[in-house]
Design a protein around this motif. Sequence first.
Motif, PDB file in Angstrom:
ATOM      1  N   ALA A  32       0.838  -1.202   0.000  1.00 41.17           N
ATOM      2  CA  ALA A  32       0.000   0.000   0.000  1.00 41.17           C
ATOM      3  C   ALA A  32       0.871   1.250   0.000  1.00 41.17           C
ATOM      4  CB  ALA A  32      -0.905  -0.005   1.224  1.00 41.17           C
ATOM      5  N   ARG A  33       0.283   2.378  -0.351  1.00 41.31           N
ATOM      6  CA  ARG A  33       1.022   3.637  -0.345  1.00 41.31           C
ATOM      7  C   ARG A  33       1.536   3.935   1.067  1.00 41.31           C
ATOM      8  NH1 ARG A  33       1.511   6.521  -4.521  1.00 41.31           N
ATOM      9  NH2 ARG A  33      -0.125   5.353  -5.555  1.00 41.31           N
ATOM     10  N   GLY A  34       2.813   4.199   1.177  1.00 41.45           N
ATOM     11  CA  GLY A  34       3.409   4.517   2.469  1.00 41.45           C
ATOM     12  C   GLY A  34       3.759   3.313   3.326  1.00 41.45           C
ATOM     13  N   GLU A  35       3.490   2.131   2.802  1.00 41.41           N
ATOM     14  CA  GLU A  35       3.743   0.921   3.597  1.00 41.41           C
ATOM     15  C   GLU A  35       5.157   0.385   3.340  1.00 41.41           C
ATOM     16  OE1 GLU A  35       1.227  -3.083   4.692  1.00 41.41           O
ATOM     17  OE2 GLU A  35       1.394  -2.569   2.581  1.00 41.41           O
ATOM     18  N   VAL A  36       5.767  -0.121   4.410  1.00 49.60           N
ATOM     19  CA  VAL A  36       7.093  -0.714   4.297  1.00 49.60           C
ATOM     20  C   VAL A  36       6.977  -2.204   4.619  1.00 49.60           C
ATOM     21  CG1 VAL A  36       9.459  -0.711   5.152  1.00 49.60           C
ATOM     22  CG2 VAL A  36       8.218   1.445   4.930  1.00 49.60           C
ATOM     23  N   VAL A  37       7.213  -3.030   3.621  1.00 48.15           N
ATOM     24  CA  VAL A  37       7.012  -4.465   3.744  1.00 48.15           C
ATOM     25  C   VAL A  37       8.357  -5.185   3.714  1.00 48.15           C
ATOM     26  CG1 VAL A  37       5.979  -6.496   2.638  1.00 48.15           C
ATOM     27  CG2 VAL A  37       4.733  -4.325   2.662  1.00 48.15           C
ATOM     28  N   ALA A  38       8.551  -6.060   4.687  1.00 46.89           N
ATOM     29  CA  ALA A  38       9.762  -6.877   4.722  1.00 46.89           C
ATOM     30  C   ALA A  38       9.521  -8.164   3.945  1.00 46.89           C
ATOM     31  CB  ALA A  38      10.121  -7.212   6.160  1.00 46.89           C
ATOM     32  N   VAL A 191      12.623   6.887   4.236  1.00 41.68           N
ATOM     33  CA  VAL A 191      11.405   6.324   3.640  1.00 41.68           C
ATOM     34  C   VAL A 191      10.168   6.938   4.302  1.00 41.68           C
ATOM     35  CG1 VAL A 191      10.035   4.205   3.478  1.00 41.68           C
ATOM     36  CG2 VAL A 191      12.441   4.173   2.820  1.00 41.68           C
ATOM     37  N   ARG A 192      10.181   7.004   5.629  1.00 40.94           N
ATOM     38  CA  ARG A 192       9.020   7.534   6.349  1.00 40.94           C
ATOM     39  C   ARG A 192       8.791   9.003   6.035  1.00 40.94           C
ATOM     40  NH1 ARG A 192       6.279   3.091   7.286  1.00 40.94           N
ATOM     41  NH2 ARG A 192       7.122   1.775   8.940  1.00 40.94           N
ATOM     42  N   GLU A 193       9.890   9.746   5.998  1.00 39.86           N
ATOM     43  CA  GLU A 193       9.816  11.180   5.769  1.00 39.86           C
ATOM     44  C   GLU A 193       9.228  11.502   4.405  1.00 39.86           C
ATOM     45  OE1 GLU A 193      13.265  14.303   5.781  1.00 39.86           O
ATOM     46  OE2 GLU A 193      13.643  12.750   7.274  1.00 39.86           O
ATOM     47  N   THR A 194       9.525  10.660   3.433  1.00 38.49           N
ATOM     48  CA  THR A 194       9.076  10.938   2.070  1.00 38.49           C
ATOM     49  C   THR A 194       7.764  10.223   1.754  1.00 38.49           C
ATOM     50  OG1 THR A 194      10.481   9.124   1.319  1.00 38.49           O
ATOM     51  CG2 THR A 194      11.402  11.319   1.154  1.00 38.49           C
ATOM     52  N   GLY A 195       7.251   9.413   2.696  1.00 41.66           N
ATOM     53  CA  GLY A 195       5.993   8.716   2.451  1.00 41.66           C
ATOM     54  C   GLY A 195       6.110   7.630   1.390  1.00 41.66           C
ATOM     55  N   GLU A 209      11.167  -7.180  11.648  1.00 42.68           N
ATOM     56  CA  GLU A 209      10.113  -6.902  12.633  1.00 42.68           C
ATOM     57  C   GLU A 209       9.874  -5.404  12.814  1.00 42.68           C
ATOM     58  OE1 GLU A 209       8.087  -9.054  13.691  1.00 42.68           O
ATOM     59  OE2 GLU A 209       9.185 -10.744  12.844  1.00 42.68           O
ATOM     60  N   ARG A 210      10.826  -4.598  12.401  1.00 41.23           N
ATOM     61  CA  ARG A 210      10.655  -3.151  12.533  1.00 41.23           C
ATOM     62  C   ARG A 210       9.884  -2.545  11.354  1.00 41.23           C
ATOM     63  NH1 ARG A 210      16.716  -2.378  14.295  1.00 41.23           N
ATOM     64  NH2 ARG A 210      16.580  -0.218  13.611  1.00 41.23           N
ATOM     65  N   MET A 211       9.535  -3.365  10.373  1.00 44.39           N
ATOM     66  CA  MET A 211       8.760  -2.847   9.238  1.00 44.39           C
ATOM     67  C   MET A 211       7.269  -3.043   9.515  1.00 44.39           C
ATOM     68  SD  MET A 211      11.287  -4.011   6.171  1.00 44.39           S
ATOM     69  CE  MET A 211      12.962  -4.494   6.616  1.00 44.39           C
ATOM     70  N   ASP A 212       6.418  -2.551   8.618  1.00 38.04           N
ATOM     71  CA  ASP A 212       4.972  -2.587   8.870  1.00 38.04           C
ATOM     72  C   ASP A 212       4.416  -4.005   8.797  1.00 38.04           C
ATOM     73  OD1 ASP A 212       4.890   0.183   9.065  1.00 38.04           O
ATOM     74  OD2 ASP A 212       4.722   0.407   6.894  1.00 38.04           O
ATOM     75  N   ARG A 213       5.009  -4.822   7.938  1.00 40.34           N
ATOM     76  CA  ARG A 213       4.453  -6.141   7.678  1.00 40.34           C
ATOM     77  C   ARG A 213       5.580  -7.020   7.152  1.00 40.34           C
ATOM     78  NH1 ARG A 213       1.143  -7.731   3.218  1.00 40.34           N
ATOM     79  NH2 ARG A 213       1.209  -5.635   2.384  1.00 40.34           N
TER      80      ARG A 213
END
Length: 222
Positions: A32-38, A191-195, A209-213
Amino acid sequence: SDVLRLAGVSKTYGKDGPAPVEVLHGLELNVARGEVVALVAPSGAGKSTLLHIAGLLDTPDSGLVELNGRDMHGLPDRARTEARRRELGFVYQFHHLLPEFSAAENIILPQLANGVGAGMAAKRAAELLDRVGMAHRADHRPAQLSGGEQQRVAFCRALANEPSLLLADEPTGNLDPETSDRVFEVLMGLVRETGLSALIATHNHALAERMDRVIRLGEDIS
Ligand code: ADP
Ligand code: ADP
């Protein structure tokens, strides 16, 4: 809305030979937009294949690949290259910076290739370097930088053209654990700062584990 959508994606190597190998097995994956997936995958599970397909360097044998809502199937090579340049950023285990150019130049060049003016490109490079704490290294060549610094410049380069999706393959895999941790924090901050959305392959479960999913390949999939 999803930046990346893979649906029913499979790839078979050696289709016409005696021992075909199927990977990904109808994979479903949305970012998803703004999501960080491992992306966590044991060796051989198809991590490289997946990153190549998501990075528009390879096509699946079946299934759907959508980037920002646009079906990538059957797109001519030129349009794929264009989409790669404008919508995707890449980071690898090794920095792959151009050795004869400075840190700033390594971030400026891909922008020039995308039609950004020299002044704007230099300004953006300076801003990015500043954000990752590398302003004082702008004129240094890659060989003059530490491994952690090289990766930070590589992150800036990946973001130079304001992609919507970052694809990273073991972005801190080449660094000692302590540096890896620090540099990973820098990447996540950026990554977070730029969305930005990101799909980040890693063997490091603590980082995952530090990512969203966390998406695991080669488990529960067959
Ligand atoms: P990973 O990156 O997770 O190690 P890959 O995507 O590179 O996995 O490969 C997944 C499987 O597909 C492996 O079993 C590998 O041997 C096989 N494979 C990958 N590329 C090719 C190829 N060009 N020809 C034949 N088999 C391949
Ligand atoms: P890091 O904490 O990022 O791993 P290092 O401890 O490896 O950094 O390096 C400390 C400083 O020395 C860095 O700012 C880097 O610019 C500089 N440095 C590292 N390697 C080299 C090199 N081969 N040549 C010149 N300077 C270097």
